[in-house]
Design a protein around this motif. Structure first.
Motif, mmCIF file in Angstrom:
data_model
loop_
_atom_site.group_PDB
_atom_site.id
_atom_site.type_symbol
_atom_site.label_atom_id
_atom_site.label_comp_id
_atom_site.label_asym_id
_atom_site.label_seq_id
_atom_site.Cartn_x
_atom_site.Cartn_y
_atom_site.Cartn_z
ATOM 1 N N LEU A 116 5.344 0.714 -17.997
ATOM 2 C CA LEU A 116 4.296 0.880 -16.984
ATOM 3 C C LEU A 116 4.462 2.177 -16.190
ATOM 4 C CD1 LEU A 116 4.104 -2.794 -15.659
ATOM 5 C CD2 LEU A 116 2.423 -1.625 -17.099
ATOM 6 N N GLY A 117 5.545 2.892 -16.461
ATOM 7 C CA GLY A 117 5.743 4.190 -15.812
ATOM 8 C C GLY A 117 6.424 4.131 -14.467
ATOM 9 N N SER A 118 7.301 3.143 -14.267
ATOM 10 C CA SER A 118 7.995 3.028 -12.989
ATOM 11 C C SER A 118 9.004 4.163 -12.823
ATOM 12 C CB SER A 118 8.705 1.683 -12.899
ATOM 13 O OG SER A 118 9.206 1.449 -11.597
ATOM 14 N N TYR A 119 9.439 4.350 -11.585
ATOM 15 C CA TYR A 119 10.337 5.442 -11.222
ATOM 16 C C TYR A 119 11.730 5.217 -11.809
ATOM 17 C CZ TYR A 119 12.649 8.872 -8.193
ATOM 18 O OH TYR A 119 13.373 9.928 -7.719
ATOM 19 N N GLU A 120 12.328 6.296 -12.288
ATOM 20 C CA GLU A 120 13.684 6.225 -12.853
ATOM 21 C C GLU A 120 14.743 6.256 -11.747
ATOM 22 O OE1 GLU A 120 14.554 5.774 -15.873
ATOM 23 O OE2 GLU A 120 12.785 6.247 -17.081
ATOM 24 N N PRO A 121 15.914 5.597 -11.969
ATOM 25 C CA PRO A 121 16.228 4.746 -13.112
ATOM 26 C C PRO A 121 15.522 3.393 -13.007
ATOM 27 C CG PRO A 121 18.064 4.729 -11.561
ATOM 28 C CD PRO A 121 17.050 5.710 -11.024
ATOM 29 N N VAL A 122 14.839 3.018 -14.071
ATOM 30 C CA VAL A 122 13.974 1.843 -14.042
ATOM 31 C C VAL A 122 14.772 0.559 -13.839
ATOM 32 C CG1 VAL A 122 12.234 0.558 -15.322
ATOM 33 C CG2 VAL A 122 12.313 3.039 -15.495
ATOM 34 N N TRP A 123 16.000 0.504 -14.372
ATOM 35 C CA TRP A 123 16.789 -0.716 -14.216
ATOM 36 C C TRP A 123 17.021 -1.035 -12.738
ATOM 37 C CZ3 TRP A 123 21.174 -1.101 -11.415
ATOM 38 C CH2 TRP A 123 21.866 0.071 -11.121
ATOM 39 N N ARG A 148 4.505 11.412 -3.520
ATOM 40 C CA ARG A 148 5.633 10.561 -3.860
ATOM 41 C C ARG A 148 5.238 9.673 -5.034
ATOM 42 N NH1 ARG A 148 7.829 7.869 1.642
ATOM 43 N NH2 ARG A 148 5.692 7.093 1.689
ATOM 44 N N PRO A 149 6.193 9.339 -5.900
ATOM 45 C CA PRO A 149 5.855 8.528 -7.078
ATOM 46 C C PRO A 149 5.543 7.085 -6.701
ATOM 47 C CG PRO A 149 8.224 8.819 -6.937
ATOM 48 C CD PRO A 149 7.632 9.698 -5.860
ATOM 49 N N ASP A 150 4.631 6.475 -7.483
ATOM 50 C CA ASP A 150 4.405 5.040 -7.335
ATOM 51 C C ASP A 150 5.640 4.298 -7.835
ATOM 52 O OD1 ASP A 150 1.880 5.486 -6.383
ATOM 53 O OD2 ASP A 150 0.868 5.082 -8.279
ATOM 54 N N MET A 151 5.992 3.224 -7.157
ATOM 55 C CA MET A 151 7.145 2.410 -7.555
ATOM 56 C C MET A 151 6.640 0.997 -7.828
ATOM 57 S SD MET A 151 10.206 3.880 -5.129
ATOM 58 C CE MET A 151 11.445 3.291 -6.281
ATOM 59 N N LEU A 152 6.430 0.714 -9.117
ATOM 60 C CA LEU A 152 5.801 -0.536 -9.507
ATOM 61 C C LEU A 152 6.657 -1.746 -9.158
ATOM 62 C CD1 LEU A 152 4.360 0.512 -12.983
ATOM 63 C CD2 LEU A 152 3.279 0.629 -10.735
ATOM 64 N N GLY A 153 7.968 -1.606 -9.314
ATOM 65 C CA GLY A 153 8.844 -2.725 -8.982
ATOM 66 C C GLY A 153 8.800 -3.053 -7.502
ATOM 67 N N GLN A 154 8.814 -2.017 -6.672
ATOM 68 C CA GLN A 154 8.753 -2.220 -5.229
ATOM 69 C C GLN A 154 7.411 -2.818 -4.822
ATOM 70 O OE1 GLN A 154 11.029 -1.689 -2.785
ATOM 71 N NE2 GLN A 154 12.617 -1.120 -4.228
ATOM 72 N N ALA A 155 6.324 -2.310 -5.427
ATOM 73 C CA ALA A 155 5.000 -2.844 -5.113
ATOM 74 C C ALA A 155 4.866 -4.279 -5.601
ATOM 75 C CB ALA A 155 3.919 -1.966 -5.744
ATOM 76 N N GLY A 156 5.359 -4.535 -6.821
ATOM 77 C CA GLY A 156 5.274 -5.876 -7.378
ATOM 78 C C GLY A 156 6.058 -6.889 -6.571
ATOM 79 N N ARG A 157 7.162 -6.457 -6.018
ATOM 80 C CA ARG A 157 7.966 -7.421 -5.251
ATOM 81 C C ARG A 157 7.279 -7.801 -3.951
ATOM 82 N NH1 ARG A 157 13.160 -5.972 -1.965
ATOM 83 N NH2 ARG A 157 12.378 -4.451 -0.479
ATOM 84 N N GLN A 158 6.403 -6.942 -3.427
ATOM 85 C CA GLN A 158 5.647 -7.308 -2.232
ATOM 86 C C GLN A 158 4.690 -8.451 -2.544
ATOM 87 O OE1 GLN A 158 6.866 -5.873 0.431
ATOM 88 N NE2 GLN A 158 8.042 -4.475 -0.879
ATOM 89 N N THR A 193 0.829 -1.212 0.000
ATOM 90 C CA THR A 193 0.000 0.000 0.000
ATOM 91 C C THR A 193 0.860 1.258 0.000
ATOM 92 O OG1 THR A 193 -0.167 0.226 2.429
ATOM 93 C CG2 THR A 193 -1.725 -1.265 1.341
ATOM 94 N N VAL A 194 2.092 1.161 0.507
ATOM 95 C CA VAL A 194 2.986 2.322 0.545
ATOM 96 C C VAL A 194 3.500 2.654 -0.853
ATOM 97 C CG1 VAL A 194 5.218 3.167 1.368
ATOM 98 C CG2 VAL A 194 3.675 1.985 2.947
ATOM 99 N N PHE A 195 3.959 1.640 -1.568
ATOM 100 C CA PHE A 195 4.591 1.884 -2.859
ATOM 101 C C PHE A 195 3.589 2.128 -3.989
ATOM 102 C CE2 PHE A 195 8.041 -0.508 -0.645
ATOM 103 C CZ PHE A 195 8.934 0.546 -0.604
ATOM 104 N N LEU A 196 2.324 1.849 -3.739
ATOM 105 C CA LEU A 196 1.257 2.258 -4.655
ATOM 106 C C LEU A 196 0.398 3.288 -3.938
ATOM 107 C CD1 LEU A 196 0.093 -1.006 -6.499
ATOM 108 C CD2 LEU A 196 1.530 0.853 -7.357
#
Length: 229
Positions: A146-153, A67-77, A55-58
């Motif tokens: 998907l618009g994740s936060y940079e740097p996306v890598w 604060r920007p959504d971080m799809l990678g961080q949310a997805g890893r949860q 819920t934090v990263f989305l």
């Protein structure tokens, strides 16, 4: 209670922090401590933290802005929850085994210990390294689209590293702690730049903690092998 959990904040040094980010990382730290001690309860405790951090990263989905959504961080949860269920079941099964010395010289865990630390084989290590690099390269364009936060890598690296480290923990590989170190090195500057200060600071602590965990599991592996001998 739900409204408070989603919206409660506090201020440190002029920066506003979400309580659920701090609490979620607290559960994550407790899970890491339990993992170092090879306790089965580490898995369900970690799952609670994963749900909170999702819920934090989305944040835009749960009423948080700024604060920007971080799809990678949310997805890893989400990934954590799935792999944690596997690890939870695996460690519970291991704990049920009676203490015995097998022909291969390994001693299954007993009492409340849920895993027998062992070194990964060279093919398994090659798999971990290869999967980390290839997975990062494959996920980077997807996260970017998907618009994740940079740097996306970096977001993709953290996702893949977290997946492999959690899987390695479930398998009982000593090397999984070193994968967490690689995740933390990239994660700290990324999260700090995105203003996720509580999580960034927790990653700094995790970095030191994972090194301790590595040597703890190393000693346990050595001690059990000597005991078997």
């Amino acid at each position: 209670m739900i409204d408070w959990l989603l919206n409660a904040t506090f201020t440190i040094g002029g920066s506003e922090l979400l309580w659920r980010e701090v609490i979620g990382n607290g559960f994550g730290l407790a899970s890491a401590l339990g993992g170092m001690r090879r306790k089965v309860w580490a898995w369900p405790v970690g799952i609670v933290g994963n749900v909170l951090l999702f819920t934090v990263f989305l944040g835009s989905w749960f009423g948080s802005e700024g604060r920007p959504d971080m799809l990678g961080q949310a997805g890893r949860q989400v990934m954590f929850v799935a792999v944690s269920v596997y690890g939870w079941m695996r460690w519970r099964e291991t704990r049920k085994q009676a203490l015995e010395v097998r022909a291969d010289g390994k001693v299954p865990s007993s009492d409340a210990e849920g895993v027998h630390p062992q070194w990964a084989t060279w093919p398994q290590r090659a798999f971990l390294v290869g999967a980390l690099v290839v997975g990062t390269l494959a996920l980077t364009p997807l996260f970017k689209a998907l618009g994740s936060y940079e740097p996306v890598w970096a977001d993709a690296w953290i996702f893949m590293g977290s997946l492999l480290a959690t899987y390695g923990m479930a398998r009982g590989w000593v090397e999984f702690w070193l994968i967490w170190v690689a995740v933390d090195i990239v994660g700290v500057p990324l999260l700090w730049s995105a203003e996720y200060y509580a999580t960034a600071l927790m990653y700094v602590f995790y970095g030191a903690f994972t090194l301790v965990g590595f040597f703890v599991w190393w000693r346990v592996n050595r001690r059990e092998r000597l005991s078997a001998a």
